[in-house]
Design a protein around this motif. Structure first.
Motif, PDB file in Angstrom:
ATOM      1  N   ASP A  94       0.817  -1.219   0.000  1.00 43.59           N
ATOM      2  CA  ASP A  94       0.000   0.000   0.000  1.00 43.59           C
ATOM      3  C   ASP A  94       0.850   1.267   0.000  1.00 43.59           C
TER       4      ASP A  94
ATOM      5  N   MET B 275      -1.226  -9.459  -9.418  1.00 40.27           N
ATOM      6  CA  MET B 275      -2.411  -9.322  -8.575  1.00 40.27           C
ATOM      7  C   MET B 275      -2.769  -7.858  -8.400  1.00 40.27           C
ATOM      8  N   ILE B 276      -4.008  -7.522  -8.684  1.00 37.27           N
ATOM      9  CA  ILE B 276      -4.497  -6.173  -8.392  1.00 37.27           C
ATOM     10  C   ILE B 276      -5.745  -6.323  -7.534  1.00 37.27           C
ATOM     11  N   ASP B 277      -5.650  -5.919  -6.266  1.00 41.35           N
ATOM     12  CA  ASP B 277      -6.839  -6.000  -5.404  1.00 41.35           C
ATOM     13  C   ASP B 277      -7.582  -4.664  -5.441  1.00 41.35           C
ATOM     14  N   SER B 278      -8.656  -4.529  -4.650  1.00 38.04           N
ATOM     15  CA  SER B 278      -9.488  -3.334  -4.784  1.00 38.04           C
ATOM     16  C   SER B 278      -8.736  -2.059  -4.389  1.00 38.04           C
ATOM     17  N   PHE B 279      -7.813  -2.192  -3.448  1.00 37.46           N
ATOM     18  CA  PHE B 279      -7.057  -0.998  -3.046  1.00 37.46           C
ATOM     19  C   PHE B 279      -6.108  -0.530  -4.150  1.00 37.46           C
ATOM     20  N   ILE B 280      -5.342  -1.479  -4.688  1.00 40.19           N
ATOM     21  CA  ILE B 280      -4.402  -1.144  -5.763  1.00 40.19           C
ATOM     22  C   ILE B 280      -5.178  -0.596  -6.974  1.00 40.19           C
TER      23      ILE B 280
ATOM     24  N   LYS C  20      -7.959   0.997  -6.891  1.00 41.32           N
ATOM     25  CA  LYS C  20      -8.394   2.361  -6.571  1.00 41.32           C
ATOM     26  C   LYS C  20      -7.239   3.347  -6.747  1.00 41.32           C
TER      27      LYS C  20
ATOM     28  N   THR D 231      -9.760 -11.536 -12.758  1.00 39.12           N
ATOM     29  CA  THR D 231      -9.989 -11.317 -11.329  1.00 39.12           C
ATOM     30  C   THR D 231     -10.667  -9.971 -11.067  1.00 39.12           C
TER      31      THR D 231
ATOM     32  N   ASP E  38     -14.278 -10.339 -11.987  1.00 39.65           N
ATOM     33  CA  ASP E  38     -14.918 -11.166 -10.946  1.00 39.65           C
ATOM     34  C   ASP E  38     -15.249 -10.325  -9.712  1.00 39.65           C
ATOM     35  N   MET E  39     -14.311  -9.459  -9.367  1.00 40.18           N
ATOM     36  CA  MET E  39     -14.474  -8.620  -8.174  1.00 40.18           C
ATOM     37  C   MET E  39     -15.501  -7.512  -8.388  1.00 40.18           C
ATOM     38  N   GLY E  40     -15.816  -7.224  -9.648  1.00 30.73           N
ATOM     39  CA  GLY E  40     -16.741  -6.139  -9.943  1.00 30.73           C
ATOM     40  C   GLY E  40     -16.049  -4.795 -10.082  1.00 30.73           C
ATOM     41  N   ILE E  41     -14.736  -4.827 -10.350  1.00 32.86           N
ATOM     42  CA  ILE E  41     -13.971  -3.580 -10.515  1.00 32.86           C
ATOM     43  C   ILE E  41     -13.809  -3.296 -12.004  1.00 32.86           C
TER      44      ILE E  41
END
Lengths: 143, 118
Positions: B22, B53-58, B60, B88, B91-94
């Motif tokens: 982060d 990997m890109i999660d919701s924080f990255i 954003k 992914t 799938d996450m809706g991003i």
């Protein structure tokens, strides 16, 4: 069940360490690159939730197995556990777009979609345990 | 950890080759805006070929970087998003709406050139 790994999450480095442990284990189990990304992303979301809302907790990763018509199916079970404040309204946090932090609100509903099984166990003032499992070679499951 | 930002004529090139925590992501946001300001850059390519990997924080932070750069007058193109990462994210809706993307660095630069130089 022998525990494969357990990562303490109490800062941002814990999020990265949990992700790396998830990536390593899912690769070892033989998940393809897409499922590896799904599992790693789910772990990242769960670890960040711990850090944001409970300050500290742990991510435990277990290798699980179940019998099927095709033989034994392997899976990875992610258990995110904390002693934080607990979730006030579980239904609310499972709604897409709901967020109390600076994220996109894709967190928990997103994790549920990325994994095959998902349960939340939370008690106010006691803590939260979220368990999510992904099975290898399960096709056609409803997301 | 600092992500290196390279200058190529009027463009800035970034290739993210490390595991994004982060703090590094937020530091990068600040560094890039400073660099755009310093160099008067009109276009930026952020290459994500090495990011698995890109999660919701990255996601954003990346979306914010694009919006902030646009505010300053620089166009940003994200390139090289891997198939597993794209799957992914959806799938996450991003959706990363309003973000320009291209298959690779070469096409990213070409699309900036087309847009900025006509």
């Amino acid at each position: 069940m022998d525990i494969q790994s357990c990562v303490e999450v109490k800062n941002e480095w814990g999020i990265v360490a949990a992700r790396q442990a998830g990536r390593d284990l899912s690769r070892q189990i033989g998940f393809g690159s897409v499922d590896q990304a799904r599992i790693t992303t789910a772990i990242s979301e769960l670890a960040r939730n711990i850090y944001l809302y409970a300050k500290r907790g742990e991510i435990r990763l277990e290798l699980v197995e179940k019998p099927s018509k095709l033989g034994i199916i392997k899976g990875i079970r992610v258990i995110a556990k904390d002693d934080g404040p607990g979730i006030q309204d579980i239904r609310q946090v499972m709604v897409d777009g709901f967020t109390t932090s600076s994220g996109l609100g894709a967190g928990l509903p997103g994790v549920k979609r990325l994994m095959d099984e998902f349960t939340i166990d939370s008690e106010i003032g006691v803590g939260t345990t979220i368990t999510a499992t992904k099975w290898a070679q399960v096709r056609g499951h409803v997301r | 950890m600092r992500i290196p930002i390279l200058k190529l004529n009027q463009y800035l090139l970034i290739s993210i080759q490390i595991e994004l925590d982060d703090q590094t992501a937020l530091q990068f946001q600040e560094d890039l805006l400073e660099k755009i300001h310093e160099e008067g850059s009109k276009g930026v390519v952020i290459d994500l070929t090495s990011v698995d990997m890109i999660d919701s924080f990255i996601a954003k932070v990346l979306g914010d970087v694009v919006d902030m750069s646009n505010l300053m007058g620089a166009r940003v193109v994200l390139t090289g998003i891997r198939p597993a990462v794209a799957i992914t994210l959806i799938d996450m809706g991003i959706k990363l709406e309003g973000v320009s993307t291209a298959l690779d660095l070469e096409q990213g630069l070409a699309s900036l050139q087309q847009e900025l130089e006509g």
